[in-house]
Write an enzyme that holds these catalytic residues in place. Structure first.
Site, PDB file in Angstrom:
ATOM      1  N   GLU A   1      -5.429  -8.641   1.172  1.00  0.00           N
ATOM      2  CA  GLU A   1      -5.989  -8.224   2.452  1.00  0.00           C
ATOM      3  C   GLU A   1      -7.466  -7.939   2.267  1.00  0.00           C
ATOM      4  OE1 GLU A   1      -4.156  -4.967   4.630  1.00  0.00           O
ATOM      5  OE2 GLU A   1      -2.154  -5.710   4.130  1.00  0.00           O
TER       6      GLU A   1
ATOM      7  N   GLU B   1       0.804  -1.229   0.000  1.00  0.00           N
ATOM      8  CA  GLU B   1       0.000   0.000   0.000  1.00  0.00           C
ATOM      9  C   GLU B   1       0.835   1.277   0.000  1.00  0.00           C
ATOM     10  OE1 GLU B   1      -2.992  -0.088   3.042  1.00  0.00           O
ATOM     11  OE2 GLU B   1      -3.906  -1.915   2.265  1.00  0.00           O
TER      12      GLU B   1
HETATM   13  C1  FCB Z   1      -4.293  -2.051   5.602  1.00  0.00           C
HETATM   14  C2  FCB Z   1      -2.899  -2.349   6.082  1.00  0.00           C
HETATM   15  C3  FCB Z   1      -2.857  -3.329   7.216  1.00  0.00           C
HETATM   16  C4  FCB Z   1      -3.946  -3.076   8.211  1.00  0.00           C
HETATM   17  C5  FCB Z   1      -5.276  -3.020   7.523  1.00  0.00           C
HETATM   18  C6  FCB Z   1      -6.443  -2.827   8.469  1.00  0.00           C
HETATM   19  O1  FCB Z   1      -4.330  -0.804   5.025  1.00  0.00           O
HETATM   20  O2  FCB Z   1      -2.123  -2.838   5.032  1.00  0.00           O
HETATM   21  O3  FCB Z   1      -1.588  -3.279   7.809  1.00  0.00           O
HETATM   22  O4  FCB Z   1      -3.678  -1.905   8.886  1.00  0.00           O
HETATM   23  O5  FCB Z   1      -5.270  -1.977   6.598  1.00  0.00           O
END
Ligand code: FCB
Length: 782
Positions: free
Chosen positions: A358, A157
């Site tokens: 994620e 990210e």
């Molecule tokens: C993402 C991050 C991770 C965590 C989630 C909730 O943006 O990559 O580390 O903080 O959000």
């Protein structure tokens, strides 16, 4: 039962990151990262550094095929350069061996936001050298671990790391400069390109990266994605898409920045940091793109809206809250967006393999004697998996899905209060406990899919019937009461297991005397700001429901209803109360709090008391509005004031008065009821008293809209002759001509704070009132 299955070989697993779980921040030569410096929380996190064998075993027991973790740069190169720290690499060496023995495939992220502080001290990401330091680091890690890592991800990210770290400053290192944010983003892209080259030349087989991608849409598109947009809204959507998504996708995958981005970067410090050849270096062939998805970005065109600090270049665009269910983070839950997103990326980059690296949710978990029944998290993941499956059926090349995350952990600037884990962690003891979602996910992995229809849930009655005992006995067993004989307990547990019974709230409350009901008491009528109040009520309901509570709405409009509500609480039919107190002096809050049931208030109560409340900074907002008028050179400022027995109005008046006093001026007030026509009449009176009045501050937007009307009738030009500022930023404020300058109150934040305050009170924790900041929104009227 039929199964909604996933393609053969679909990869199931979880993601974590080093800083959020490892702890041991000073072990074996590690030195601080920017997050050690920035974070207010103790960084022991989950002590994964020492407990990794247990954590790997958990993953193995749950059937995970893949584990995405990140390597801590500050362990490997504590000073940013020089000789790699062998002891730091040893940890990952042990971890990889453990994973290998458990048959779990390793996906390693090289940069998940934890820049060595030493590199930040050399200039951090705004400095170009950081990109080559990253490539050296990548090579060092590969040299030692390359034989056991299946897939490398360069960055996690980069948008978040660049724009929250260097733009808005809410993340480490906490710098606040649009120019530095854009430079950082470019250097992260360059680091990615150089990192991929370093990995490839060292022989790495599979290399990719991880982006946070958010579908961007208007509020209307949330339920109707295909909807056509006005030209202005289409431009707003495209601009945010360029800033958040395409700023990273296109250089990496096409070797060019999106055309609409360049003038924005040009305006924020220029493009001098983009050197010839950079884009070729950045655009390396990739084997896998990791997509992190949590929630969409909802925006609309809004002339004169100032840029959001995390989105420099977003002038004239409003980031909207939408009326959907939200997680405890306040993030709207919109699973369909994940299908759109995967479909879009697959269409635009048809040769690229994707993985959801994620996806997951923060909800308030309740630890009970018989487990953690996080049904909301299960629904969240299940709905998102259905969205992934729909995208796959439409041809998207999605190779796997990783839940964020394995363990409750240290959630960056939010600390330990966020609960994203499939596994609960008690931070006092480091004990791990599987939540229901972990077991549910294990079953999904086992069958490589979801059950087509959710099985009908067995009830307390079914279990009672099967085990031949009463409902109350079943309830006692699931609540872990010791008064039940071992034989009966065994019989009940057998029935529970055979039926797959998940104890529900009723079963738990039968014995604990917890109702899990929350009374939401509305005092009506409330004057003004009704739409805002309604929005807060809707959010707070969704949040509390997300925490497993049932909401009972009760209207407190007559003396009789007050009696009924007090009796309801005296009979303990609710565990807690959220009260929207009446604007004027009234004793309901006091009477309710005397019942002993925890209570929280929306808005400061008329009568000072110890009952905690959530309010917005009305005085601060009014002062900011007034100071804005003063800064424009206005000196003859009148205030259209609402009824002064309303607390909100009193506070706004106090803020206005204080700002004038600092400038050596005295207030000119005209009282009004909270309606537009009354605002118009009060403005006419102010103009009658002082024909050269040059500004009006109105206590609410409705009053301010009335003021605009009176100005028009009097032949005054706004803002040339008469500047007007309102308060509340209701929807109508952006639709006036000219657009109304006003003070925005944070709706979703109020709801979050209320829900959190109440849940803390239910847990018996000490609580104090919360006053949230307001923000001046400058439009043409002033
Ligand atoms: C993402 C991050 C991770 C965590 C989630 C909730 O943006 O990559 O580390 O903080 O959000």
């Amino acid at each position: 039962m039929s199964t909604a299955s996933f393609p053969e070989g679909f990869v199931w697993g979880v993601s974590t990151s080093a800083f959020q779980i490892e702890g041991a921040t000073a072990a074996d030569g590690r030195r601080p990262s920017i997050w050690d410096t920035f974070s207010a929380d103790r960084a022991e996190a989950c002590d994964h550094y020492h407990r990794y064998p247990e954590d790997v075993r958990l993953m193995k027991d749950l059937g995970m095929a893949a584990y995405r973790f990140s390597v801590s740069w500050a362990r490997i190169l504590p000073d940013g350069r020089g000789k790699p720290n062998a002891a730091g690499l040893d940890f990952y060496d042990r971890l990889l061996d453990e994973l290998g023995a458990a048959g779990i495939t390793a996906y390693a992220t090289l940069y998940h936001w934890d820049l060595p502080q030493a590199v930040e001290d050399l200039g951090g990401w705004p400095a170009r050298d950081t990109a080559s330091l990253f490539a050296d680091y990548a090579a060092a890690v590969h040299e030692r671990l390359g034989d056991r890592v299946d897939t490398w991800f360069t960055l996690n990210e980069p948008w978040v790391a660049a724009f929250l770290g260097y733009g808005s400053g809410i993340h480490a290192p906490g710098r606040k400069s649009a120019a530095e944010a854009f430079r950082s983003a470019h250097h992260m892209l360059l680091a990615h390109g150089l990192g991929v080259q370093a990995l490839r030349s060292a022989g790495a087989a599979k290399v990719g990266t991880v982006l946070n991608l958010s579908p961007v849409m208007t509020p209307a598109q949330v339920s109707d994605f295909g909807r056509t947009l006005s030209e202005e809204d289409a431009e707003a959507v495209a601009r945010i898409d360029a800033l958040v998504n395409r700023q990273f996708l296109e250089p990496m995958l096409r070797g060019a920045y999106p055309a609409e981005l360049l003038p924005i970067v040009e305006r924020h410090g220029g493009l001098g940091h983009v050197h010839d050849g950079d884009l070729e270096a950045i655009a390396q062939p990739l084997d896998l793109l990791g997509v992190n998805y949590y929630t969409p970005l909802v925006v609309q065109a809004q002339p004169s809206e100032p840029a959001d600090p995390a989105h420099p270049g977003s002038e004239g665009i409003l980031f909207c809250t939408i009326p959907t269910a939200v997680t405890a983070m306040g993030w709207p839950i919109v699973p369909s967006c994940l299908s759109h997103l995967l479909g879009r990326v697959s269409r635009e980059y048809p040769d690229l393999d994707l993985m959801v690296t994620e996806n997951g949710a923060d909800f308030v978990d309740v630890v009970t004697g018989d487990g953690i029944h996080d049904v909301e998290r299960i629904s969240f993941i299940e709905e998102h998996l259905r969205a992934v499956r729909a995208a796959v059926e439409d041809g998207a090349r999605v190779r796997g899905y990783l839940v964020w995350t394995l363990l409750d952990n240290l959630e960056w600037a939010d600390g330990y209060q966020r609960k994203f884990g499939l596994v609960h962690v008690d931070f006092a003891t480091q004990r791990r406990r599987l939540k229901d979602s972990a077991l549910w996910y294990r079953d999904v992995i086992r069958r490589n899919g979801l059950t087509e229809t959710r099985p009908k849930r067995p009830t307390l009655e079914t279990v009672a019937a099967r085990s031949g005992v009463s409902r109350a006995t079943v309830s006692r067993v699931v609540n872990g009461e010791s008064s039940v004989s071992p034989e009966v307990r065994a019989a009940v547990m057998q029935a529970v297991n055979e039926l797959g019974y998940v104890p529900n709230l009723a079963a738990r409350s039968l014995v604990t005397r917890r109702t899990n009901a929350i009374a939401l008491v509305l005092s009506v009528p409330r004057q003004g700001g009704d739409a805002l109040t309604a929005a807060v009520v809707q959010y707070v309901t969704s949040l509390l429901e997300g925490a497993g509570k049932q909401i009972t709405l009760m209207l407190a409009d007559t003396a009789e209803s007050h009696r009924r509500i007090v009796a309801h609480l005296e009979a303990r039919l609710a565990d807690g109360v959220v009260l929207l107190p009446p604007d004027r002096a009234d004793t309901l809050a006091e009477r309710l709090s005397r019942t002993g049931v925890p209570i929280v208030l929306l808005g400061k109560p008329a009568i000072a008391s110890l009952v905690p409340y959530v309010d917005v900074d009305n005085a601060g907002g009014a002062a900011a509005a007034t100071e804005h008028l003063l800064a424009l050179g206005r000196r003859r400022i009148g205030m259209v004031c609402g009824p002064t027995d309303l607390i909100t109005v009193q506070d706004r008046l106090a803020g206005h008065r204080a700002a004038l006093q600092r400038a050596g001026l005295r207030p000119h007030l005209a009282l009004a009821e909270l309606t537009r026509s009354s605002g118009a009449a009060a403005t006419r009176r102010l103009l009658g008293d002082d024909p050269s009045l040059d500004a009006v501050f109105a206590a609410t937007d409705q009053l301010a809209i009335g003021a605009l009307q009176a100005a028009r009738e009097a032949g005054k030009r706004v803002p040339e002759d008469l500047a007007v500022v309102g308060f509340d930023d209701i929807d109508a404020a952006s639709a006036t001509t000219p657009g109304l300058t006003t003070v925005r109150v944070p709706v979703a934040d109020q709801a979050l704070a209320l829900a959190r305050l109440l849940l803390s009170r239910l847990e018996g924790r000490h609580t104090t009132s919360v006053v949230l900041p307001t923000r001046l929104v400058v439009r043409e009227s002033a």
